[in-house]
Design an enzyme around this catalytic site. Structure first.
Site, PDB file in Angstrom:
ATOM      1  N   PRO A   1       0.815  -1.224   0.000  1.00  0.00           N
ATOM      2  CA  PRO A   1       0.000   0.000   0.000  1.00  0.00           C
ATOM      3  C   PRO A   1       0.846   1.270   0.000  1.00  0.00           C
ATOM      4  CG  PRO A   1      -0.049  -1.070   2.154  1.00  0.00           C
ATOM      5  CD  PRO A   1       0.651  -2.017   1.230  1.00  0.00           C
TER       6      PRO A   1
ATOM      7  N   PRO B   1      44.780  12.659  -7.742  1.00  0.00           N
ATOM      8  CA  PRO B   1      45.622  13.826  -7.457  1.00  0.00           C
ATOM      9  C   PRO B   1      46.891  13.542  -6.670  1.00  0.00           C
ATOM     10  CG  PRO B   1      43.776  13.773  -5.958  1.00  0.00           C
ATOM     11  CD  PRO B   1      43.543  12.660  -6.939  1.00  0.00           C
TER      12      PRO B   1
ATOM     13  N   ASP C   1      53.820   8.294 -14.351  1.00  0.00           N
ATOM     14  CA  ASP C   1      54.106   9.726 -14.356  1.00  0.00           C
ATOM     15  C   ASP C   1      54.652  10.166 -13.007  1.00  0.00           C
ATOM     16  OD1 ASP C   1      53.504  10.465 -16.904  1.00  0.00           O
ATOM     17  OD2 ASP C   1      51.485  11.196 -16.478  1.00  0.00           O
TER      18      ASP C   1
ATOM     19  N   LYS D   1      61.699  10.187 -16.688  1.00  0.00           N
ATOM     20  CA  LYS D   1      63.127  10.091 -16.993  1.00  0.00           C
ATOM     21  C   LYS D   1      63.402   9.706 -18.432  1.00  0.00           C
ATOM     22  CE  LYS D   1      64.607   9.045 -12.274  1.00  0.00           C
ATOM     23  NZ  LYS D   1      65.299   8.083 -11.382  1.00  0.00           N
TER      24      LYS D   1
ATOM     25  N   GLY E   1      48.805  10.948 -13.472  1.00  0.00           N
ATOM     26  CA  GLY E   1      48.210  11.740 -12.417  1.00  0.00           C
ATOM     27  C   GLY E   1      46.862  12.287 -12.854  1.00  0.00           C
ATOM     28  N   GLY E   2      45.961  12.473 -11.903  1.00  0.00           N
ATOM     29  CA  GLY E   2      44.648  13.036 -12.226  1.00  0.00           C
ATOM     30  C   GLY E   2      43.859  12.139 -13.152  1.00  0.00           C
TER      31      GLY E   2
ATOM     32  N   MET F   1      48.994  23.707 -13.741  1.00  0.00           N
ATOM     33  CA  MET F   1      50.316  23.906 -14.351  1.00  0.00           C
ATOM     34  C   MET F   1      50.622  25.386 -14.574  1.00  0.00           C
ATOM     35  SD  MET F   1      50.294  20.782 -17.139  1.00  0.00           S
ATOM     36  CE  MET F   1      48.847  21.410 -18.007  1.00  0.00           C
TER      37      MET F   1
ATOM     38  N   GLY G   1      48.367  19.020  -3.280  1.00  0.00           N
ATOM     39  CA  GLY G   1      47.072  18.737  -2.681  1.00  0.00           C
ATOM     40  C   GLY G   1      46.784  17.264  -2.513  1.00  0.00           C
TER      41      GLY G   1
END
Length: 403
Positions: A46, A171, A194, A216, A247-248, A331, A360
């Site tokens: 119901p 991050p 990276d 490198k 990254g990211g 950047m 961060g």
């Protein structure tokens, strides 16, 4: 019956009638899995929770807004009884028994003819755990197995196709990589990493995994990317599972598409695993919302690796200066003075708040606050270095540190 263990079985319910009695919290938890299994679900109740109501509104289930009636389980393959009415539950359970319909009861496991296991799914594998009448133990075992399969600490034989995975590592905090990214890392033969990727995860890799530091690879910026592409292709053609750990997010100033295109031209299969972009996660980690009700209705992410007056720049700084929302610059540490001057020159108020967040989400994160008028000098004085995310706009002041 309690002396005998339950017989585990996987029900194939696609297109088959399933009846759920009761529209409360139990139904809300169980219905998504039944829908995902392709079951033809009839809800008899119901009332229902807002989430269950939404499932009916979108056509995922059919809902008859009434109490249970004898005959509701006719033609059903499976039934879930989850009301607070013990008498109705007993009647529905008795009907299921007469019609040989497998029946789960939320209120009385011993009166049921089937039990719902604690389940989890990882890349096509379903983990289902039963531990008698101890659902917490079932859930704990399920969680341990699923987590082990996800992070690679629990290995299981599987058919692997050699190829490349472009994995966004997030991050910097190793806990912020996606579950899928972490699993692919655990299965890799070669990892090309990276400098800005989650480096702590590399130490967890088995000794046989070859780790290549992309930072490198020599010969300058352009040739370095070409060398990375060649390394990806070479190892994949050797029959290895290759992870390109970035990254990211691979596609947010990560040159992921260049690598994907090179692999496609070489006929190498490639999987792209999105990552958490530093453009939103780093401000968040520093207490800055990139949008906020009544403050900013949009945010723009810009690369600051070339200055506003550089002929290579593709950014319309004059238009950005006219926006009222948040501007996030990646950047851009060494160009922030020039960028701030350009924004002010094109109309952005010089007292606009700015925050620069270095490293961060990591243990060495620090935040420096300024304005467009002072940020260039502040970055030099505080010796801010990359990686750093720069946030410009009123959102910086929403939760600004006390002076």
């Amino acid at each position: 019956m309690a002396e005998h263990p339950a017989y585990p079985v996987g029900l194939r319910l696609a297109g088959r009638r399933v009846v759920v009695i009761g529209g409360g919290q139990v139904a809300q938890r169980r219905l998504p899995a039944l829908i995902a299994a392709g079951a033809d679900v009839l809800l008899v109740s119901p009332s229902a929770t807002p989430s269950v109501d939404a499932m009916a509104e979108t056509g995922e289930i059919r809902w008859e807004r009434r109490r249970y009636e004898d005959g509701d389980l006719a033609g059903a393959w499976y039934a879930l009884i989850a009301t607070r009415d013990r008498e109705a539950n007993d009647l529905a359970s008795a009907e299921a028994e007469r019609n040989r319909v497998w029946c789960v009861r939320a209120d009385d496991a011993e009166a049921a003819t089937a039990w719902t296991p604690a389940t989890g799914r990882v890349e096509g594998v379903t983990v289902a755990v039963l531990s008698g009448n101890d659902p917490r133990r079932s859930a704990a075992v399920r969680d341990a197995v699923v987590e082990g399969l996800r992070d690679g600490s629990l290995t299981a034989a599987r058919t692997r196709t050699p190829g490349v995975s472009l994995v966004g590592g997030g991050p910097g905090d190793p806990d912020l990589i996606t579950v899928r990214g972490r699993r692919l890392l655990a299965e890799a033969d070669v990892v090309i990493a990276d400098r800005l990727g989650p480096r702590d995860l590399l130490d967890e890799l088995p000794p046989h995994v070859e780790v290549i530091d992309a930072a490198k690879i020599p010969y300058g910026r352009f040739m370095a990317q070409e060398a990375i592409n060649n390394a990806l292709i070479e190892h994949a053609k050797a029959g290895k599972a290759v992870v390109r750990l970035k990254g990211g997010d691979p596609y947010v100033f990560g040159r992921g598409m260049e690598e994907l295109q090179a692999l496609a031209e070489a006929g190498i299969p490639c999987t792209v695993v999105p990552g958490i972009s530093s453009s939103i996660s780093v401000p968040g980690a520093a207490g800055i919302p990139v949008t906020h009700r009544g403050v900013a209705h949009e945010f723009t992410v810009v690369s600051g690796h070339v200055g506003p007056d550089d002929p290579r720049s593709l950014v319309d700084w004059a238009s950005l200066a006219k926006l009222t929302g948040t501007l996030v610059i990646l950047m851009g540490v060494d160009k922030i003075g020039l960028i701030a001057e350009a924004l002010v020159r094109h109309g952005r108020p010089s007292d606009t708040p700015v925050a620069v967040v270095q490293e961060g989400t990591t243990a060495t994160q620090r935040r420096v606050d300024a304005t467009l008028a002072t940020v260039g000098e502040r970055v030099r004085a505080e010796e801010i270095r990359p990686p750093a995310v720069i946030v410009i706009g009123a959102v910086v002041a929403v939760n600004a540190p006390k002076a």
